[in-house]
Design a protein around this motif. Sequence first.
Motif, PDB file in Angstrom:
ATOM      1  N   MET A 197     -12.149  -1.398 -16.400  1.00 60.80           N
ATOM      2  CA  MET A 197     -11.408  -0.371 -17.150  1.00 60.80           C
ATOM      3  C   MET A 197      -9.900  -0.628 -17.157  1.00 60.80           C
ATOM      4  SD  MET A 197     -11.542   0.287 -13.837  1.00 60.80           S
ATOM      5  CE  MET A 197     -13.059   1.132 -13.356  1.00 60.80           C
ATOM      6  N   ARG A 203       1.328   6.615  -6.846  1.00 60.10           N
ATOM      7  CA  ARG A 203       0.151   7.405  -7.228  1.00 60.10           C
ATOM      8  C   ARG A 203       0.462   8.895  -7.196  1.00 60.10           C
ATOM      9  NH1 ARG A 203      -4.926   8.762  -6.187  1.00 60.10           N
ATOM     10  NH2 ARG A 203      -5.961   9.485  -8.047  1.00 60.10           N
ATOM     11  N   ARG A 204       1.203   9.314  -6.190  1.00 54.73           N
ATOM     12  CA  ARG A 204       1.575  10.719  -6.059  1.00 54.73           C
ATOM     13  C   ARG A 204       2.415  11.189  -7.249  1.00 54.73           C
ATOM     14  NH1 ARG A 204      -2.090  12.203  -2.580  1.00 54.73           N
ATOM     15  NH2 ARG A 204      -1.480  12.334  -0.371  1.00 54.73           N
ATOM     16  N   ARG A 258     -15.847   6.612  -5.530  1.00 58.13           N
ATOM     17  CA  ARG A 258     -16.568   7.208  -6.653  1.00 58.13           C
ATOM     18  C   ARG A 258     -17.663   8.158  -6.176  1.00 58.13           C
ATOM     19  NH1 ARG A 258     -13.028   6.354 -10.494  1.00 58.13           N
ATOM     20  NH2 ARG A 258     -13.350   4.550 -11.852  1.00 58.13           N
ATOM     21  N   HIS A 315       0.856   4.036  -2.956  1.00 57.40           N
ATOM     22  CA  HIS A 315       0.545   5.424  -2.611  1.00 57.40           C
ATOM     23  C   HIS A 315       1.622   6.375  -3.146  1.00 57.40           C
ATOM     24  CE1 HIS A 315      -0.707   8.883  -0.299  1.00 57.40           C
ATOM     25  NE2 HIS A 315       0.443   8.909   0.332  1.00 57.40           N
ATOM     26  N   ARG A 316       2.881   6.011  -2.948  1.00 57.11           N
ATOM     27  CA  ARG A 316       3.975   6.875  -3.422  1.00 57.11           C
ATOM     28  C   ARG A 316       3.974   6.976  -4.947  1.00 57.11           C
ATOM     29  NH1 ARG A 316       8.845   4.904   0.667  1.00 57.11           N
ATOM     30  NH2 ARG A 316       7.731   5.480   2.571  1.00 57.11           N
ATOM     31  N   GLU A 333       3.467   7.133   6.857  1.00 53.82           N
ATOM     32  CA  GLU A 333       3.207   7.428   5.440  1.00 53.82           C
ATOM     33  C   GLU A 333       1.905   8.204   5.272  1.00 53.82           C
ATOM     34  OE1 GLU A 333       5.446   6.413   3.203  1.00 53.82           O
ATOM     35  OE2 GLU A 333       4.415   7.135   1.410  1.00 53.82           O
ATOM     36  N   PHE A 334       0.922   7.863   6.095  1.00 59.87           N
ATOM     37  CA  PHE A 334      -0.401   8.473   5.939  1.00 59.87           C
ATOM     38  C   PHE A 334      -0.723   9.356   7.136  1.00 59.87           C
ATOM     39  CE2 PHE A 334      -0.368   4.815   3.170  1.00 59.87           C
ATOM     40  CZ  PHE A 334      -0.896   5.341   2.003  1.00 59.87           C
ATOM     41  N   PRO A 336      -4.601   4.936   1.146  1.00 58.53           N
ATOM     42  CA  PRO A 336      -4.121   5.538  -0.108  1.00 58.53           C
ATOM     43  C   PRO A 336      -5.260   6.078  -0.970  1.00 58.53           C
ATOM     44  CG  PRO A 336      -3.892   3.148  -0.168  1.00 58.53           C
ATOM     45  CD  PRO A 336      -4.277   3.505   1.228  1.00 58.53           C
ATOM     46  N   LEU A 337      -6.406   5.422  -0.907  1.00 63.23           N
ATOM     47  CA  LEU A 337      -7.517   5.802  -1.776  1.00 63.23           C
ATOM     48  C   LEU A 337      -8.193   7.090  -1.306  1.00 63.23           C
ATOM     49  CD1 LEU A 337      -8.578   4.506  -4.292  1.00 63.23           C
ATOM     50  CD2 LEU A 337     -10.234   3.247  -2.929  1.00 63.23           C
ATOM     51  N   TYR A 370      -4.236  -7.338  -8.214  1.00 68.30           N
ATOM     52  CA  TYR A 370      -5.315  -6.348  -8.356  1.00 68.30           C
ATOM     53  C   TYR A 370      -5.243  -5.256  -7.299  1.00 68.30           C
ATOM     54  CZ  TYR A 370      -6.998  -9.493  -4.780  1.00 68.30           C
ATOM     55  OH  TYR A 370      -7.080 -10.270  -3.657  1.00 68.30           O
ATOM     56  N   LEU A 371      -4.227  -5.306  -6.442  1.00 69.64           N
ATOM     57  CA  LEU A 371      -4.203  -4.396  -5.294  1.00 69.64           C
ATOM     58  C   LEU A 371      -4.230  -2.923  -5.699  1.00 69.64           C
ATOM     59  CD1 LEU A 371      -4.060  -4.320  -2.202  1.00 69.64           C
ATOM     60  CD2 LEU A 371      -1.569  -4.210  -2.400  1.00 69.64           C
ATOM     61  N   ALA A 397      -7.588   3.465 -10.981  1.00 64.37           N
ATOM     62  CA  ALA A 397      -8.723   3.364 -11.905  1.00 64.37           C
ATOM     63  C   ALA A 397      -8.840   4.636 -12.753  1.00 64.37           C
ATOM     64  CB  ALA A 397     -10.011   3.108 -11.129  1.00 64.37           C
ATOM     65  N   ASP A 398      -8.537   5.778 -12.155  1.00 64.72           N
ATOM     66  CA  ASP A 398      -8.626   7.039 -12.901  1.00 64.72           C
ATOM     67  C   ASP A 398      -7.478   7.196 -13.899  1.00 64.72           C
ATOM     68  OD1 ASP A 398     -10.874   7.676 -11.513  1.00 64.72           O
ATOM     69  OD2 ASP A 398      -9.858   8.928 -10.035  1.00 64.72           O
ATOM     70  N   HIS A 441     -13.600   1.232  -3.453  1.00 63.99           N
ATOM     71  CA  HIS A 441     -13.640   1.841  -4.785  1.00 63.99           C
ATOM     72  C   HIS A 441     -15.003   2.487  -5.046  1.00 63.99           C
ATOM     73  CE1 HIS A 441     -13.062   2.336  -9.067  1.00 63.99           C
ATOM     74  NE2 HIS A 441     -14.075   1.554  -9.328  1.00 63.99           N
ATOM     75  N   ILE A 473       0.840  -1.205   0.000  1.00 65.77           N
ATOM     76  CA  ILE A 473       0.000   0.000   0.000  1.00 65.77           C
ATOM     77  C   ILE A 473       0.871   1.249   0.000  1.00 65.77           C
ATOM     78  CG2 ILE A 473      -1.459   1.370   1.534  1.00 65.77           C
ATOM     79  CD1 ILE A 473      -3.097  -1.070   2.118  1.00 65.77           C
ATOM     80  N   THR A 474       1.916   1.228   0.797  1.00 65.34           N
ATOM     81  CA  THR A 474       2.832   2.371   0.847  1.00 65.34           C
ATOM     82  C   THR A 474       3.455   2.617  -0.523  1.00 65.34           C
ATOM     83  OG1 THR A 474       3.278   2.000   3.183  1.00 65.34           O
ATOM     84  CG2 THR A 474       4.941   3.232   1.948  1.00 65.34           C
ATOM     85  N   PHE A 489     -13.485  -3.640 -11.981  1.00 67.13           N
ATOM     86  CA  PHE A 489     -12.412  -2.815 -12.542  1.00 67.13           C
ATOM     87  C   PHE A 489     -12.181  -3.160 -14.009  1.00 67.13           C
ATOM     88  CE2 PHE A 489     -11.789  -2.762  -7.992  1.00 67.13           C
ATOM     89  CZ  PHE A 489     -11.607  -1.416  -7.752  1.00 67.13           C
ATOM     90  N   ILE A 515     -11.706  -4.016  -1.200  1.00 66.89           N
ATOM     91  CA  ILE A 515     -11.243  -3.107  -2.254  1.00 66.89           C
ATOM     92  C   ILE A 515     -12.414  -2.643  -3.115  1.00 66.89           C
ATOM     93  CG2 ILE A 515     -10.009  -3.106  -4.460  1.00 66.89           C
ATOM     94  CD1 ILE A 515      -7.720  -4.508  -3.161  1.00 66.89           C
ATOM     95  N   PRO A 568      -8.093   0.057  -7.424  1.00 62.42           N
ATOM     96  CA  PRO A 568      -8.889   1.237  -7.061  1.00 62.42           C
ATOM     97  C   PRO A 568      -8.065   2.525  -7.113  1.00 62.42           C
ATOM     98  CG  PRO A 568      -8.462  -0.134  -5.127  1.00 62.42           C
ATOM     99  CD  PRO A 568      -7.999  -0.913  -6.317  1.00 62.42           C
ATOM    100  N   LEU A 569      -6.801   2.426  -6.779  1.00 63.87           N
ATOM    101  CA  LEU A 569      -5.962   3.627  -6.698  1.00 63.87           C
ATOM    102  C   LEU A 569      -5.610   4.170  -8.080  1.00 63.87           C
ATOM    103  CD1 LEU A 569      -4.926   5.167  -4.323  1.00 63.87           C
ATOM    104  CD2 LEU A 569      -2.822   3.845  -4.392  1.00 63.87           C
TER     105      LEU A 569
END
Lengths: 362, 362
Positions: free
Chosen positions: A132, A82-83, B83, A79-80, B129-130, B101-102, A97-98, A104-105, B79, A75-76, A130, B75, A101-102
């Motif tokens: 997409m 994603r930033r 949304r 997250h990094r 981290e968070f 993270p989400l 698949y972890l 998807a955009d 998600h 997760i850490t 998911f 998850i 969600p983070l």
Amino acid sequence: MKIAQVSPLYESCPPRLYGGTERIVYYLTEELIRLGHEVTLFASGDSQTSAVLEAPCAQALRLGEARKDPLIYHITMLHRLRRRAAEFDIIHFHTEYLHFPLFADYADKTLTTLHGRLDLPDLPVIMREFSMMPLVSISDAQQTPLCWANWIGKVLHGLPRDLHRLGSGDGGYLAFLGRIAPEKGPDRAIAIARRAGVPLQIAAKVDPVDRDYFEHAIAPLLQDPLIEFIGEIGENEKGGFLGDAVALLFPIDWPEPFGLVLIEALATGTPVIAFGRGSVPEIIEDGLTGFIVDDVAAAVAAVPWAKQLDRGAIRRRFEERFTADRMARDYLALYWRVLGDGSHADEPKLFRAAGGLTHAAD
Amino acid sequence: MKIAQVSPLYESCPPRLYGGTERIVYYLTEELIRLGHEVTLFASGDSQTSAVLEAPCAQALRLGEARKDPLIYHITMLHRLRRRAAEFDIIHFHTEYLHFPLFADYADKTLTTLHGRLDLPDLPVIMREFSMMPLVSISDAQQTPLCWANWIGKVLHGLPRDLHRLGSGDGGYLAFLGRIAPEKGPDRAIAIARRAGVPLQIAAKVDPVDRDYFEHAIAPLLQDPLIEFIGEIGENEKGGFLGDAVALLFPIDWPEPFGLVLIEALATGTPVIAFGRGSVPEIIEDGLTGFIVDDVAAAVAAVPWAKQLDRGAIRRRFEERFTADRMARDYLALYWRVLGDGSHADEPKLFRAAGGLTHAAD
């Protein structure tokens, strides 16, 4: 292209222990860099790489204390990443698949290679949610249980061209390499060797979960003087072990998604006698690089024929089909496909939601 | 206020089986609605609620087949909530750290109650981290291992005022209620009862993981005619079981984050003889609602005194301190604190990153 490769953290890239996924991520990363791309590798801190390394943990999780919580470090890492998502042209995930969600955009600049078996009961739930996320398989066979999912292609694994070299095949033994587990068929390998009257060398590790199976089902079979159990061997011993063998036995009893050992054998010019489950028909060319069989009797019959195959030709098929260079180019083509087709993230989603099938003609 | 409550999916809200977190989420949700708020509950599909229910799975995960992958359903839930994040004024998570993270970008409209023990070795990694995520504990003691984290307060649990009523305490027995596990001290409870010469009734479940402990450490102690093991009891039997008891024994050997059974006993007017670990000194008022002791001898000495305590006064303290109404109002105050202080998400983050301590004066 600016590429992020996102590895699991269980093993380093490459792994010190068994770990197919991290090994492939390592090879792919090195090849992409050789091809002139700028790669950032998200992986454990003890990884060896020519890429810029971003590590959420100093050491591969499987090496540390058992109490480590894998979820926290993955997760850490996500997250990094994603930033920093905007920094990369493409983000290539190997983390199941972890990350869905983070990211998807950002679906239309990502690609997810699924490395494991896909016949698990809850996977349709997350793949539907998911739809997409563009997916890549490591064989056509692997896609079967989720054939309706958002596949944009498959990429067969590859190895560095010079990782192994052509062996002589003069060792006079059949080889079994991998894990002792029922689905890998070590009992069948032993039966084949005994009925063929050819020595078998078993280079395999025994995971704690398979200890019982080893002791009850396999150990008693090791009394036969034809059968030699040599335990787990290191990465640098594999080439010699495979290259000296008459043939590799791959008598699997499950839908293997890929089976790296198959192309390791081909790289040394050693043919494979394999049961035709999962990816096998996509990797082994019957009568050219080995024999695809249905049962022990057919495997026994194939042993003398395997000796007749042209080891140079087998090595050439490896060079044509299973190098890391080819793998990297295949992935690059998919990166461009994801990026080039701006409508991809929407259009196939609707199509697939209607139950359509789309297999890339890869 | 438009509120999302986000429950774990292991049990329904409320749980059909043991499951403290889902039970608290249920009570909190009902109270918030009673107080006039609009609540959407993200929980398993078999939940009972006055809220709008959003369920990513039909059934609580613990009830289904063992092969269910909890991560997939959690998850999926997160998600879907993400949304719709804009729809809610506040999002209240009870899902440990999985959502961090989400929802990092929405930190200033979220609040996360941590329900478990916090002395696990990897938790500092994720909390650092968070550090933008506002956290709530269920006791002050629970915060100790992560005292530097982004706590905005603590909220002690509460129960519906009428869930239990004042009992007579006339059953003539001491009670032990919960799980058979070393950290819960059932062996100590038996020792206390035997030395006090008072019957003990043990209403407890035995998890598979504790089966060995039960058979080797506890079962042999059940021969004593003073000791009666009655197994797991249902939610509707608890009130009678506790209300008839002379006292509840709570001889724990770990830093209990809360201990719901403590306030269940107080709700029936039954005093508690408890070892002073974890949350105990915050819940039990020594000499008023029970006795806080350090060892078995002190617990034995407390038994006759416990009989002297005013059961009506104990019930009154429950009504003053441990109702679900009070719990809901405490949370509402924290919701406003998160929302009201627009600078919260930035300022305390910088401050905390510098290693500062901020305990809410709750």
